[in-house]
Every structure is written in structure tokens, then in C-alpha cells.
Scaffold this active site. Structure first.
Site, PDB file in Angstrom:
ATOM      1  N   TYR A  20     -44.993 -26.786  49.147  1.00 38.53           N
ATOM      2  CA  TYR A  20     -45.563 -26.045  50.277  1.00 38.53           C
ATOM      3  C   TYR A  20     -44.693 -24.794  50.421  1.00 38.53           C
ATOM      4  O   TYR A  20     -43.536 -24.897  50.817  1.00 38.53           O
ATOM      5  CB  TYR A  20     -45.462 -26.859  51.572  1.00 38.53           C
ATOM      6  CG  TYR A  20     -46.411 -28.040  51.654  1.00 38.53           C
ATOM      7  CD1 TYR A  20     -46.138 -29.247  51.035  1.00 38.53           C
ATOM      8  CD2 TYR A  20     -47.592 -27.938  52.398  1.00 38.53           C
ATOM      9  CE1 TYR A  20     -47.012 -30.322  51.127  1.00 38.53           C
ATOM     10  CE2 TYR A  20     -48.469 -29.009  52.501  1.00 38.53           C
ATOM     11  CZ  TYR A  20     -48.179 -30.198  51.862  1.00 38.53           C
ATOM     12  OH  TYR A  20     -49.052 -31.265  51.960  1.00 38.53           O
ATOM     13  N   LYS A  74     -53.695 -34.814  56.508  1.00 36.16           N
ATOM     14  CA  LYS A  74     -53.954 -35.946  57.412  1.00 36.16           C
ATOM     15  C   LYS A  74     -55.417 -36.356  57.547  1.00 36.16           C
ATOM     16  O   LYS A  74     -55.706 -37.477  57.994  1.00 36.16           O
ATOM     17  CB  LYS A  74     -53.424 -35.618  58.826  1.00 36.16           C
ATOM     18  CG  LYS A  74     -51.927 -35.539  58.909  1.00 36.16           C
ATOM     19  CD  LYS A  74     -51.302 -36.921  58.961  1.00 36.16           C
ATOM     20  CE  LYS A  74     -49.861 -36.939  58.587  1.00 36.16           C
ATOM     21  NZ  LYS A  74     -49.537 -37.509  57.292  1.00 36.16           N
TER      22      LYS A  74
HETATM   23  P1  RFL Z   1     -66.774 -36.778  55.530  1.00 39.12           P
HETATM   24  O1  RFL Z   1     -65.987 -36.941  54.300  1.00 39.12           O
HETATM   25  O2  RFL Z   1     -67.204 -35.416  55.912  1.00 39.12           O
HETATM   26  O3  RFL Z   1     -68.050 -37.731  55.390  1.00 39.12           O
HETATM   27  C1  RFL Z   1     -69.152 -37.649  56.264  1.00 39.12           C
HETATM   28  C2  RFL Z   1     -70.380 -38.094  55.505  1.00 39.12           C
HETATM   29  O4  RFL Z   1     -71.517 -38.079  56.373  1.00 39.12           O
HETATM   30  C3  RFL Z   1     -72.623 -37.497  55.713  1.00 39.12           C
HETATM   31  N1  RFL Z   1     -73.557 -36.996  56.730  1.00 39.12           N
HETATM   32  C4  RFL Z   1     -74.710 -37.628  57.060  1.00 39.12           C
HETATM   33  N2  RFL Z   1     -75.283 -38.750  56.613  1.00 39.12           N
HETATM   34  C5  RFL Z   1     -76.474 -39.111  57.139  1.00 39.12           C
HETATM   35  N3  RFL Z   1     -77.113 -38.389  58.093  1.00 39.12           N
HETATM   36  C6  RFL Z   1     -76.567 -37.258  58.574  1.00 39.12           C
HETATM   37  N4  RFL Z   1     -77.189 -36.553  59.508  1.00 39.12           N
HETATM   38  C7  RFL Z   1     -75.318 -36.834  58.062  1.00 39.12           C
HETATM   39  N5  RFL Z   1     -74.522 -35.773  58.294  1.00 39.12           N
HETATM   40  C8  RFL Z   1     -73.450 -35.897  57.492  1.00 39.12           C
HETATM   41  C9  RFL Z   1     -71.989 -36.425  54.843  1.00 39.12           C
HETATM   42  O5  RFL Z   1     -72.812 -36.029  53.753  1.00 39.12           O
HETATM   43  C10 RFL Z   1     -70.724 -37.137  54.380  1.00 39.12           C
HETATM   44  O6  RFL Z   1     -70.915 -37.853  53.173  1.00 39.12           O
HETATM   45  O7  RFL Z   1     -66.029 -37.386  56.795  1.00 39.12           O
HETATM   46  P2  RFL Z   1     -64.995 -38.625  56.931  1.00 39.12           P
HETATM   47  O8  RFL Z   1     -65.517 -39.837  56.220  1.00 39.12           O
HETATM   48  O9  RFL Z   1     -64.648 -38.696  58.355  1.00 39.12           O
HETATM   49  O10 RFL Z   1     -63.710 -38.180  56.076  1.00 39.12           O
HETATM   50  C11 RFL Z   1     -62.911 -37.099  56.482  1.00 39.12           C
HETATM   51  C12 RFL Z   1     -62.319 -36.376  55.269  1.00 39.12           C
HETATM   52  O11 RFL Z   1     -63.371 -36.044  54.374  1.00 39.12           O
HETATM   53  C13 RFL Z   1     -61.542 -35.103  55.654  1.00 39.12           C
HETATM   54  O12 RFL Z   1     -60.825 -35.311  56.852  1.00 39.12           O
HETATM   55  C14 RFL Z   1     -60.544 -34.683  54.552  1.00 39.12           C
HETATM   56  O13 RFL Z   1     -61.206 -34.243  53.396  1.00 39.12           O
HETATM   57  C15 RFL Z   1     -59.634 -33.576  55.047  1.00 39.12           C
HETATM   58  N6  RFL Z   1     -58.692 -33.092  54.027  1.00 39.12           N
HETATM   59  C16 RFL Z   1     -57.535 -33.816  53.720  1.00 39.12           C
HETATM   60  N7  RFL Z   1     -57.308 -35.019  54.280  1.00 39.12           N
HETATM   61  C17 RFL Z   1     -56.237 -35.782  53.903  1.00 39.12           C
HETATM   62  O14 RFL Z   1     -56.053 -36.872  54.432  1.00 39.12           O
HETATM   63  N8  RFL Z   1     -55.330 -35.356  52.969  1.00 39.12           N
HETATM   64  C18 RFL Z   1     -55.470 -34.149  52.355  1.00 39.12           C
HETATM   65  O15 RFL Z   1     -54.671 -33.839  51.457  1.00 39.12           O
HETATM   66  C19 RFL Z   1     -56.577 -33.321  52.746  1.00 39.12           C
HETATM   67  N9  RFL Z   1     -56.782 -32.130  52.161  1.00 39.12           N
HETATM   68  C20 RFL Z   1     -58.912 -31.901  53.340  1.00 39.12           C
HETATM   69  C21 RFL Z   1     -57.914 -31.427  52.421  1.00 39.12           C
HETATM   70  C22 RFL Z   1     -60.073 -31.165  53.525  1.00 39.12           C
HETATM   71  C23 RFL Z   1     -60.252 -29.994  52.821  1.00 39.12           C
HETATM   72  N10 RFL Z   1     -61.487 -29.338  53.003  1.00 39.12           N
HETATM   73  C24 RFL Z   1     -62.294 -28.914  51.950  1.00 39.12           C
HETATM   74  C25 RFL Z   1     -62.101 -29.370  54.333  1.00 39.12           C
HETATM   75  C26 RFL Z   1     -58.076 -30.241  51.741  1.00 39.12           C
HETATM   76  C27 RFL Z   1     -59.238 -29.493  51.953  1.00 39.12           C
HETATM   77  C28 RFL Z   1     -59.345 -28.199  51.229  1.00 39.12           C
HETATM   78  C1  PHB Z   2     -54.600 -31.383  47.850  1.00 36.61           C
HETATM   79  O1  PHB Z   2     -54.027 -31.820  46.830  1.00 36.61           O
HETATM   80  O2  PHB Z   2     -55.796 -31.051  47.869  1.00 36.61           O
HETATM   81  C2  PHB Z   2     -53.830 -31.238  49.106  1.00 36.61           C
HETATM   82  C3  PHB Z   2     -52.518 -31.709  49.152  1.00 36.61           C
HETATM   83  C4  PHB Z   2     -51.790 -31.566  50.327  1.00 36.61           C
HETATM   84  C5  PHB Z   2     -52.365 -30.955  51.424  1.00 36.61           C
HETATM   85  C6  PHB Z   2     -53.672 -30.506  51.381  1.00 36.61           C
HETATM   86  C7  PHB Z   2     -54.420 -30.639  50.216  1.00 36.61           C
HETATM   87  O3  PHB Z   2     -51.633 -30.799  52.555  1.00 36.61           O
END
Ligand code: RFL
Ligand code: PHB
Length: 390
Positions: A200, A296
Site C-alpha cells: 500500500y 473489508k
Molecule cells: P455483491 O457481491 O454485490 O452481490 C450481490 C448480488 O446480488 C445480485 N442482485 C440481484 N439479484 C436478484 N435480483 C436483483 N434485483 C438483484 N440485484 C442485485 C447481484 O447481481 C450480485 O450477484 O454483494 P455481497 O454479496 O454483499 O458482497 C460484497 C462484496 O462483493 C464487496 O463488498 C467486495 O467486493 C468489496 N471489495 C473488497 N472486499 C474485501 O473484503 N476485500 C477486498 O480486498 C476488496 N477489494 C472490493 C475490493 C470491491 C471492489 N470493487 C470493484 C467495488 C476491490 C474492488 C476494486
Molecule cells: C485486491 O487484491 O483486489 C485488493 C487487495 C487489497 C485491498 C483491495 C483490493 O485493500
């Protein structure tokens, strides 16, 4: 059709809940508006907290994660070119697993289907009804046909843009939000990461994060404008900027490769209170969003459904409603701590265009303190590997 628990959304929250409920003998159905291929290819998070990786083992879905995931015992923090390590193992005796969210999703879907569980993919027009009765309903369309599921409970695991949160009557929910004046431009590339651990990196030109998905796949992010047009960045410009933000040895240690995925993510902190209404329970991104700097989001989603499964277990096995009634309180106490940590990491590591020179000096002092004081680095490590879920 009738089920005990109707789950909306096949992301980490909905899928993990379905496996937790299966283990308890509680029947459920998942409805998801995207295709299986789409959710299995959606590139998002990459870090599993210590307890979350252990939970996947417990649920019998940890085999591939243990084989292909990368166990990290620390992270590096860059401050304008110098790097200091936060040693999780030495400070809090825990580690984390770097394993892509879409791989977790693949493993969870496979396990759910192996158990004979139902996931209705590619549904449309999902809606929820009679939430304040003991027979809430989910309606949706699939292949042009209308369906209705009568449930005891509905789990709203449909992410930030889902329909569950907006279905709660006006005036019930209070929303708390902060939008940051920056975003992340993220890439995936066929090249080894600059270090075997995540870096980071704070830099006067903006934050850079150097992560990975495998020993030969780099996942890297650059702080950018939240409305940045990713097509304005050539691969050469992205690599040059990633190298600069690593510091003087960036040229030497950052290997370039074919970029096969590029995107921009805006950053926000968001919490809705309460996380329940009648027999609808919100979990994961449907109820809260964190900026990704603390890694998170996926972990919080997993913790919510763990708490929800315990509450449903108490209801079905002992007819005890106390944990269901206390669901919001139980989740929020952990969520706000993760919000605090994500905000801390985000504001410590990014260049805020609205900051003064005073803020800037304070930020450098904070980075110096966090990476040199044992007390401060222990606090960072304790939060990064994940707060307890008891
Ligand atoms: P999701 O994964 O968004 O899943 C929700 C699902 O609901 C569907 N959906 C519907 N289905 C039926 N009817 C509807 N009307 C619907 N509307 C939506 C969607 O298609 C989807 O499949 O939510 P969930 O399960 O709460 O999970 C949350 C995580 O996906 C999210 O918090 C993380 O990706 C965030 N995040 C990270 N989290 C970590 O713990 N560690 C990380 O390293 C981390 N890095 C990240 C991240 C998110 C990122 N982006 C792209 C936002 C890095 C990035 C770049
Ligand atoms: C990732 O690998 O996508 C990643 C790792 C750490 C973070 C966010 C995203 O804090």
C-alpha cells in the site's frame, strides 16, 4: 413455492448464507438476476480475513483456496519510496489469504449445487412483498414466466444497487454516507507482483496498491479521479505511473505484462440503520459499503450472514427470537469498526485534493507513526486480519 429462507443475490453474502443454512438443515432458495458465468467472472475483492478463510474450511469449501490462495503474514506500507512492513504474524499471530472473490464465488456455487441446492440465475423483475407479515414473498420472472416464493424470512443479499433496501417503507431506514473525491483505476496483468506481499503505497502523486491473484498475476490500483475514463490511459501510461508511485526502485522491481482487465471504481463509505424490517434482513453491500483500502467489503458481508445464520438457528431450533431482534445491533457494532478502519486506511494513504499543507504534514506523520510504533502497527494488524466474530 414455499421455503424457510428466500435469499436475493448470489454474491459472497447470499452464497455463504445458503451454505451456512444448509449445514443447519434450514432450506433456502437463491434468486440472482445475472448469469452463473457473469457472477463467476466478476473481478472484485482479493483478501480473506483470517476467520473468513477458516469459515470456508469449516463449510467444506476451502480446498481450492488452500491450494491456490496465497497466505500473507504481513503487508508493506510505502511512504514516498521507503517501505516498511507490518508483520501480522509477529504482532497478532494471524495471517490473511489472498484469493480472488470470483474464485470464492465459484467454490460456493459449486458446493451449493453439489448439495442439491437451488440457485435461480438470470431472473428479472425481482420484488419483495408482505415484509411485515410472517409470510413475506419474493416475486420474479424467469424465461418469461412469473414466479412467487413464500418464505418465513427474506435475506436481502443483493448488493448496493439491489431492490431490497429500497423496498423498506420510507422513514424506516437512516443512511450514513461519505463519498471520497478519488477513485481507483485497477488492472490485472500477466506479470509477477513487485513483492510477495501487498504494498500500500502513499506517494505525492497519489496512492498505489500492488496486489496479486497468483504468483504470476498482478492486481494493481492507482488513485485517480472518481470519474476517470479508463480508456484515456494506455497500458504504457499505467505502468509508468505504477512504477513512479512505488518509489525510486519502482522501475527495477515492477515487471510489466499483458494487461487483461482494466476498470475504475469510485469510493464511498455507507451504512444503513437498521439492517432489518419485519422479516427482511439486509446483509453485505445491500446494507453497507466501505472504500476498498481496508479490504473489508467481502469479509463484512460474510460476517453479517454468519450472525444471521446464528439468529435463524436460534429461531428454528429453540423458537428464540432474541438474536433475530438483535441482528442489526450485533452487525453494526462490528461494521462501524470496519468503517472506522477503512476510513483510516483511506484517508491515511490517499492524496486528498481538498487537503491543506497542514493535513499533508499530519498525514506523513501518521504514516511514520503507524509504521514505527509497535502499539499503532499492532492496531493496524489486528483490524486488517479481522476483528472477532463471536
Ligand atoms: P455483491 O457481491 O454485490 O452481490 C450481490 C448480488 O446480488 C445480485 N442482485 C440481484 N439479484 C436478484 N435480483 C436483483 N434485483 C438483484 N440485484 C442485485 C447481484 O447481481 C450480485 O450477484 O454483494 P455481497 O454479496 O454483499 O458482497 C460484497 C462484496 O462483493 C464487496 O463488498 C467486495 O467486493 C468489496 N471489495 C473488497 N472486499 C474485501 O473484503 N476485500 C477486498 O480486498 C476488496 N477489494 C472490493 C475490493 C470491491 C471492489 N470493487 C470493484 C467495488 C476491490 C474492488 C476494486
Ligand atoms: C485486491 O487484491 O483486489 C485488493 C487487495 C487489497 C485491498 C483491495 C483490493 O485493500
Amino acid at each position: 413455492m414455499r421455503v424457510q429462507v428466500g435469499i436475493i443475490g448470489a454474491g459472497p453474502a447470499g452464497l455463504t448464507l445458503s451454505l451456512l443454512l444448509h449445514r443447519l438443515g434450514i432450506d433456502c432458495v437463491i434468486v440472482e438476476n445475472r448469469s452463473r458465468e457473469y457472477v463467476e467472472a466478476r473481478i472484485r475483492a482479493g483478501v480473506l480475513e483470517h476467520w473468513a478463510a477458516a469459515l470456508y474450511d469449516e463449510l467444506g469449501v476451502g480446498a481450492r483456496m488452500r491450494k491456490e490462495g496465497l497466505v500473507h503474514e504481513g503487508i508493506e506500507i510505502g511512504i514516498n519510496g521507503t517501505r516498511r512492513r507490518i508483520d501480522f504474524k509477529a504482532l497478532v499471530n494471524k495471517d490473511i489469504v489472498v484469493y480472488g472473490q470470483h474464485e470464492v464465488v465459484k467454490d460456493l456455487i459449486q458446493a451449493r449445487l453439489n448439495h442439491g441446492g437451488r440457485i435461480e440465475f438470470e431472473v428479472s423483475d425481482t420484488s419483495v412483498h408482505d415484509l411485515d407479515t410472517d409470510k413475506p414473498k419474493i416475486r420474479f420472472k424467469k424465461n418469461g414466466e412469473s414466479h412467487e416464493i413464500t418464505c418465513d424470512f427474506i435475506a436481502g443479499c443483493d448488493g448496493f444497487h439491489g431492490i431490497c433496501r429500497p423496498s423498506v417503507p420510507k422513514g424506516v431506514l437512516t443512511e450514513f454516507e461519505r463519498v471520497y473525491p478519488f477513485g481507483w483505476l485497477g488492472i490485472l496483468s500477466e506479470s509477477p507482483p513487485p513483492s510477495h506481499e501487498l504494498i500500500y503505497s502513499y506517494h505525492d502523486r497519489g496512492f498505489g496498491l500492488y496486489s496479486m491473484r497468483a504468483p504470476n498475476i498482478t492486481r494493481a490500483y492507482l488513485q485517480c479521479d472518481p470519474n476517470e475514463d479508463v480508456n484515456k490511459w494506455s497500458d504504457e501510461e499505467i505502468w509508468a505511473e505504477l512504477k513512479r508511485r512505488l518509489g525510486p526502485d519502482g522501475e527495477k522491481i515492477l515487471k510489466t505484462g499483458r494487461v487483461f482487465e482494466k476498470g475504475v471504481t469510485a469510493m464511498r463509505s455507507f451504512v444503513t440503520e437498521p439492517m432489518q424490517y419485519g422479516r427482511l434482513f439486509l446483509a453485505g453491500d445491500a446494507a453497507h459499503i466501505v472504500p476498498p483500502t481496508g479490504a473489508k467489503g467481502m469479509n463484512l458481508a460474510t460476517a453479517d450472514v454468519l450472525f444471521l445464520s446464528r439468529a435463524l438457528e436460534a429461531f428454528y431450533k429453540k423458537n428464540d427470537k432474541a438474536l433475530l431482534e438483535g441482528y442489526t445491533k450485533k452487525c453494526l457494532s462490528r461494521i462501524w469498526k470496519a468503517q472506522r478502519f477503512s476510513y483510516f486506511m483511506t484517508t491515511m494513504l490517499h492524496l486528498n485534493p481538498n487537503d491543506s499543507e497542514f493535513d499533508h504534514k499530519r498525514q506523513i506523520a501518521e504514516l511514520d507513526y503507524v509504521t514505527s510504533s509497535k502499539a499503532a502497527s499492532t492496531a493496524l494488524a489486528e483490524n486488517y486480519v479481522g476483528l472477532p466474530v463471536d
